[in-house]
Design an enzyme around this catalytic site. Structure first.
Site, PDB file in Angstrom:
ATOM      1  N   LYS A   1       5.806  19.188   3.157  1.00  0.00           N
ATOM      2  CA  LYS A   1       5.404  19.023   1.764  1.00  0.00           C
ATOM      3  C   LYS A   1       5.347  17.551   1.372  1.00  0.00           C
ATOM      4  CE  LYS A   1       6.066  18.542  -2.763  1.00  0.00           C
ATOM      5  NZ  LYS A   1       6.574  17.323  -3.415  1.00  0.00           N
TER       6      LYS A   1
ATOM      7  N   GLN B   1      -4.977  21.297  -6.103  1.00  0.00           N
ATOM      8  CA  GLN B   1      -3.517  21.395  -6.161  1.00  0.00           C
ATOM      9  C   GLN B   1      -2.972  20.729  -7.408  1.00  0.00           C
ATOM     10  OE1 GLN B   1      -1.060  19.008  -6.061  1.00  0.00           O
ATOM     11  NE2 GLN B   1       0.710  19.989  -5.168  1.00  0.00           N
TER      12      GLN B   1
ATOM     13  N   PRO C   1      -0.184  19.777  -0.970  1.00  0.00           N
ATOM     14  CA  PRO C   1       1.279  19.895  -0.986  1.00  0.00           C
ATOM     15  C   PRO C   1       1.720  21.214  -1.606  1.00  0.00           C
ATOM     16  CG  PRO C   1       0.557  17.776  -1.902  1.00  0.00           C
ATOM     17  CD  PRO C   1      -0.659  18.626  -1.748  1.00  0.00           C
TER      18      PRO C   1
ATOM     19  N   PHE D   1      -0.757  22.674 -10.171  1.00  0.00           N
ATOM     20  CA  PHE D   1       0.585  22.164 -10.431  1.00  0.00           C
ATOM     21  C   PHE D   1       0.771  21.825 -11.913  1.00  0.00           C
ATOM     22  CE2 PHE D   1       3.358  18.366 -10.702  1.00  0.00           C
ATOM     23  CZ  PHE D   1       4.509  18.847 -10.115  1.00  0.00           C
TER      24      PHE D   1
ATOM     25  N   ARG E   1      15.050  12.124 -12.280  1.00  0.00           N
ATOM     26  CA  ARG E   1      15.945  11.441 -11.343  1.00  0.00           C
ATOM     27  C   ARG E   1      15.172  10.601 -10.329  1.00  0.00           C
ATOM     28  NH1 ARG E   1      20.583  11.832  -9.397  1.00  0.00           N
ATOM     29  NH2 ARG E   1      19.938  12.637  -7.375  1.00  0.00           N
TER      30      ARG E   1
END
Length: 278
Positions: free
Chosen positions: A202, A256, A219, A260, A115
DNA sequence: GACCAGGTATTGC
DNA sequence: GCAATACATGGT
């Protein structure tokens, strides 16, 4: 022109860091760097064949720089990251346009990658200067500041539309100067970005890490929280931030990305579509 | 028809 | 400060 690898195009460009790249049937990636339409193809040896922008512009975008090898070597020694780094040696942090990155991650809150991509493309199509082949430059803050809320909503922003409009106004007026934040300290960047409506801790860290060279930004989202819990035991966001800063320091941002992506690949998260494992 | 998605703003204690 | 809640929208 040839860019030396390893550069993992699909994971770096389609993995939730940038949102306006597309991959054609023939494998070519097309998107915008600066205000240039760029086409790139991955090669079997991990390098990339690219055209449409200068070598300097692309090297900057992929952050091909001296400090990179040493940073990766340090992180690869961490047992918690070693497997992920071996599996995705070409996963890179990008140096994106700060304004586009701000809009993208403002849009990302409580949202999904597909989206976000749709909204970013709609914004560019509606207000950006065309670059050909269906691509467009990302519209500058002033243009989005003047947009009607209903038109912003039509791009799929939902309740975030007024946040974006008000953020665009602050940036257009120069009350928040994104360009001047490049290379700022984590603390300085975060404090400035938090003044923007729709930008919390974030999102501020995503903007800092993916566009402002704030390499120690870390984040913390649902995925990272889960990845950290799996590796080190459950922690709330505050403790996670302190833990990451202590363990990885100025390398925390790249750490990160590996946490992730490794978790999203394992779980086949939506948005990691059709990406082949090496 | 819930539940989910790279969270944030607002409210109430 | 910290916990609880609403929030547009489109896909499973």
């Amino acid at each position: 022109m040839r860019l030396r690898g390893p550069i993992d195009l699909p994971h770096s460009l389609l993995g939730g860091q940038a949102f306006r790249w597309s991959q054609a049937e023939d494998g070519a990636f097309r998107g915008v760097v600066g205000d240039a339409l760029v086409e790139m193809r991955p090669r079997a040896d991990g390098s990339v064949e690219a055209e449409g922008a200068s070598r300097a512009a692309l090297a900057s975008y992929f952050r091909i720089e001296r400090a990179d090898a040493a940073r990766r070597a340090r992180l690869a020694r961490d047992p918690a990251l070693a497997d992920a780094m071996r599996a995705l040696p070409g996963l890179r942090l990008l140096r994106q346009d700060p304004w586009e990155t701000t809009v993208a991650f403002l849009t990302s809150a409580n949202n999904n990658v597909l989206r976000i991509e749709g909204t970013m493309r709609a914004l560019a199509a509606r207000w950006g200067d065309p670059l050909g082949e269906g691509h467009a430059a990302f519209p500058p803050p002033g243009r989005l500041a003047r947009a009607r809320e209903a038109d912003l909503r039509a791009c799929g922003l939902g309740y975030r539309a007024p946040f974006l409009r008000d953020t665009a106004r602050l940036v257009a007026r120069g009350e928040v100067d994104l360009a001047s934040l490049r290379g700022a300290s984590h603390k300085e960047a975060r404090e400035a970005l938090l003044a923007l409506p729709g930008v919390g801790p974030k999102v501020a860290d995503c903007i800092a890490l993916f566009s402002l060279d704030v390499d120690d930004a870390f984040p913390i989202d649902r995925w990272v929280l889960r990845a950290m819990a799996g590796a080190f035991g459950p922690m709330d966001a505050k403790r996670t931030a302190a833990f990451a800063a202590a363990r990885w320091g100025r390398d925390a941002g790249l750490a990160q990305q590996y946490l992730f992506h490794a978790l999203r690949l394992r779980e086949r998260a939506p948005g990691t579509r059709r990406v082949a494992l090496a």
